[in-house]
Design an enzyme around this catalytic site. Structure first.
Site, PDB file in Angstrom:
ATOM      1  N   LYS A 122     -27.517  49.423 -20.860  1.00  0.00           N
ATOM      2  CA  LYS A 122     -28.202  49.278 -22.151  1.00  0.00           C
ATOM      3  C   LYS A 122     -27.144  49.086 -23.220  1.00  0.00           C
ATOM      4  CE  LYS A 122     -32.513  49.418 -23.513  1.00  0.00           C
ATOM      5  NZ  LYS A 122     -33.751  49.231 -22.723  1.00  0.00           N
ATOM      6  N   ASP A 162     -34.668  44.210 -26.573  1.00  0.00           N
ATOM      7  CA  ASP A 162     -35.322  45.508 -26.723  1.00  0.00           C
ATOM      8  C   ASP A 162     -35.753  45.533 -28.198  1.00  0.00           C
ATOM      9  OD1 ASP A 162     -35.512  48.223 -25.010  1.00  0.00           O
ATOM     10  OD2 ASP A 162     -35.128  48.809 -27.059  1.00  0.00           O
TER      11      ASP A 162
HETATM   12  N1  GLU Z   1     -35.534  46.415 -22.803  1.00  0.00           N
HETATM   13  C1  GLU Z   1     -36.438  46.244 -21.706  1.00  0.00           C
HETATM   14  C2  GLU Z   1     -36.597  47.553 -20.957  1.00  0.00           C
HETATM   15  O1  GLU Z   1     -36.565  48.597 -21.564  1.00  0.00           O
HETATM   16  C3  GLU Z   1     -36.120  45.043 -20.833  1.00  0.00           C
HETATM   17  C4  GLU Z   1     -34.767  45.020 -20.223  1.00  0.00           C
HETATM   18  C5  GLU Z   1     -34.437  43.733 -19.465  1.00  0.00           C
HETATM   19  O2  GLU Z   1     -35.284  42.849 -19.366  1.00  0.00           O
HETATM   20  O3  GLU Z   1     -33.309  43.663 -18.998  1.00  0.00           O
HETATM   21  O4  GLU Z   1     -36.805  47.606 -19.770  1.00  0.00           O
END
Ligand code: GLU
Length: 449
Positions: A122, A162
């Site tokens: 992240k 996100d």
């Molecule tokens: N931010 C999204 C999540 O919390 C998607 C992450 C992604 O597609 O890599 O899963």
């Protein structure tokens, strides 16, 4: 286990959200540790809470008036045992190490549940996109990528969106990556359709959450048709949750943003949803404008003095929290129950506080933790990676049908793991244990690294 948690809290005392996420997972995996004593000797818990790599950097950018600004940028490569690090970027003033470590930690188990080969990561920045011009957003994204490009790559770490990072930001980030590397590869997901994006990726988190909720209801021989649903948020996840709920004959009566929420007793129909999409994705306005456009809806301004959110205090049967972490307190959970809610399926990451979760579980609510129910987003990101590697793109029906299959499989995996460990129907325990076992076994197979 207690000592590991205590040591973590002593070392990083201010990382409250991270502690919360770790305690939620570790609080449910004790029976697994008892069954596999090897895990202790391998210091599995200690390894899971220590990011494999944590990158923090300065972002310097120029606003339209010629003023220089400094923000913090981060990428946390949490665990790569089952695939390249994968997870979104969040741009929001609240972003700090605690928030990103909690999100990265959740992502590790979520990605494991998708059945696809993705590790967990992240990143993001404390940059506030609210009120910024398009050119400011572009310059910020370019400055962000000028550092990040060294640390990511299609087989190393694949960021996505996100909160505060959507198709526009992914475009600017990708443009700078391509320029710096002179390479056109699937280094980011959530790209636009014309240059490597996947059909259904924008819809995937919301649709997937509704597919998961349908599976939960099916265990009680029930469906979403005719159910009144509370949805929070009005971003990508909330919009496509509402869309799929409408498709399946449910009535959605609320949406929100950080300023407040609208309650529309008549239900948000397709036309009203199209208005919200334009409002949020194109005009980048506030949800209060919904009540100006549709005067029968009531807008309530958020009140930070209250210890509950009145959005969760309306009659309904199902709730889809799709805004942000800790948006449902213990008091909100009580209000939901009193109003008739018996299904809570999380679109956001960790939207329910530990008190709220205890109340749901004690009252036989069909409760789906985000790492299971919102995994559709990252799952379709995984499918976008596959399509990029093959240099082809699948039709809408194919991606949607794969998404459905994945959500069904996550649902079954949760139920099977919960039953195996003597807690039938407990999706929290099922999701945590199934994700945990998959990641830990991969770590053990790969030795002490
Ligand atoms: N931010 C999204 C999540 O919390 C998607 C992450 C992604 O597609 O890599 O899963």
């Amino acid at each position: 286990m207690i000592e590991v948690i205590e040591r973590m809290k002593r070392k990083d005392p201010y990382e409250k959200e991270f502690h919360q996420a770790v305690e939620e997972v570790f609080g449910t995996v004790r029976p697994v540790l008892e069954r596999y004593p090897d895990y202790r000797r391998s210091a599995i818990l200690e390894r899971l809470i220590e990011p494999e790599r944590l990158i923090q950097f300065r972002i310097t950018w120029l606003d339209d008036a010629g003023q220089v600004h400094v923000n913090r940028g981060y990428r946390i490569q949490m665990n790569g045992a089952i695939g390249p690090y994968k997870g979104g970027l969040r741009f929001h003033p609240s972003v700090n190490l605690s928030i990103l470590k909690f999100l990265a930690f959740e992502q590790v188990f979520k990605n494991a549940l998708t059945t696809l080969p993705m590790g967990g990561g992240k990143g993001g920045s404390d940059f506030d996109p609210k009120g910024k011009s398009d050119t400011e957003i572009m310059r910020f994204c370019q400055a962000f990528m000028m550092e990040l490009f060294r640390h990511v790559g299609p087989d190393t770490d694949v960021p996505a969106g996100d909160i505060g990072v959507g198709a526009r930001e992914i475009g600017y980030l990708f443009g700078m990556y391509r320029k710096l590397r002179n390479e056109f590869t699937g280094v980011l997901t959530g790209k636009s359709l014309g240059w490597g994006g996947s059909l259904i990726r924008p819809e995937a988190t919301g649709y997937g959450n509704v597919y998961f909720a349908s599976e939960m209801l099916a265990t009680r021989s029930d469906t979403l048709a005719g159910k009144t649903c509370l949805v929070s948020g009005s971003g990508n996840v909330a919009q496509y949750t509402v869309e799929k709920l409408i498709d399946l004959g449910a009535k959605v009566v609320s949406m929100s943003d950080s300023s407040g929420f609208v309650y529309d007793e008549a239900g948000i129909d397709r036309e009203k949803l199209a208005f919200v999409k334009r409002l949020k994705n194109v005009r980048r306005g506030r949800i209060r404008e919904y009540a100006d456009k549709y005067p029968n809806a009531v807008y309530t301004e958020a009140d930070p003095q209250l210890d509950f959110n009145p959005l969760w205090d309306r009659p309904a049967q199902c709730a889809f929290p799709s805004a942000t972490q800790n948006e449902i307190s213990g008091k909100d959970a009580q209000n939901l129950l009193r109003n008739g809610v018996f299904l809570v399926s999380e679109g956001a990451n960790m939207p329910s506080t530990p008190d709220a979760i205890d109340i749901f579980l004690a009252n036989n609510v069909l409760y789906a933790p985000g790492k299971a129910s919102n995994a559709g987003g990252v799952a379709v990101s995984g499918l976008e990676m596959s399509q990029n590697s093959m240099r082809l793109s699948w039709p809408r029906e194919e991606v949607d049908s794969r998404l459905k299959t994945i959500m069904k499989s996550i649902h079954k995996t949760c139920l099977d793991a919960a039953a195996e460990y003597g807690k039938p129907g407990n999706y929290l325990i099922g999701a945590n244990i199934a994700g945990f076992v998959k990641v830990v076994n991969a770590m053990i197979d790969q030795g002490i690294v």
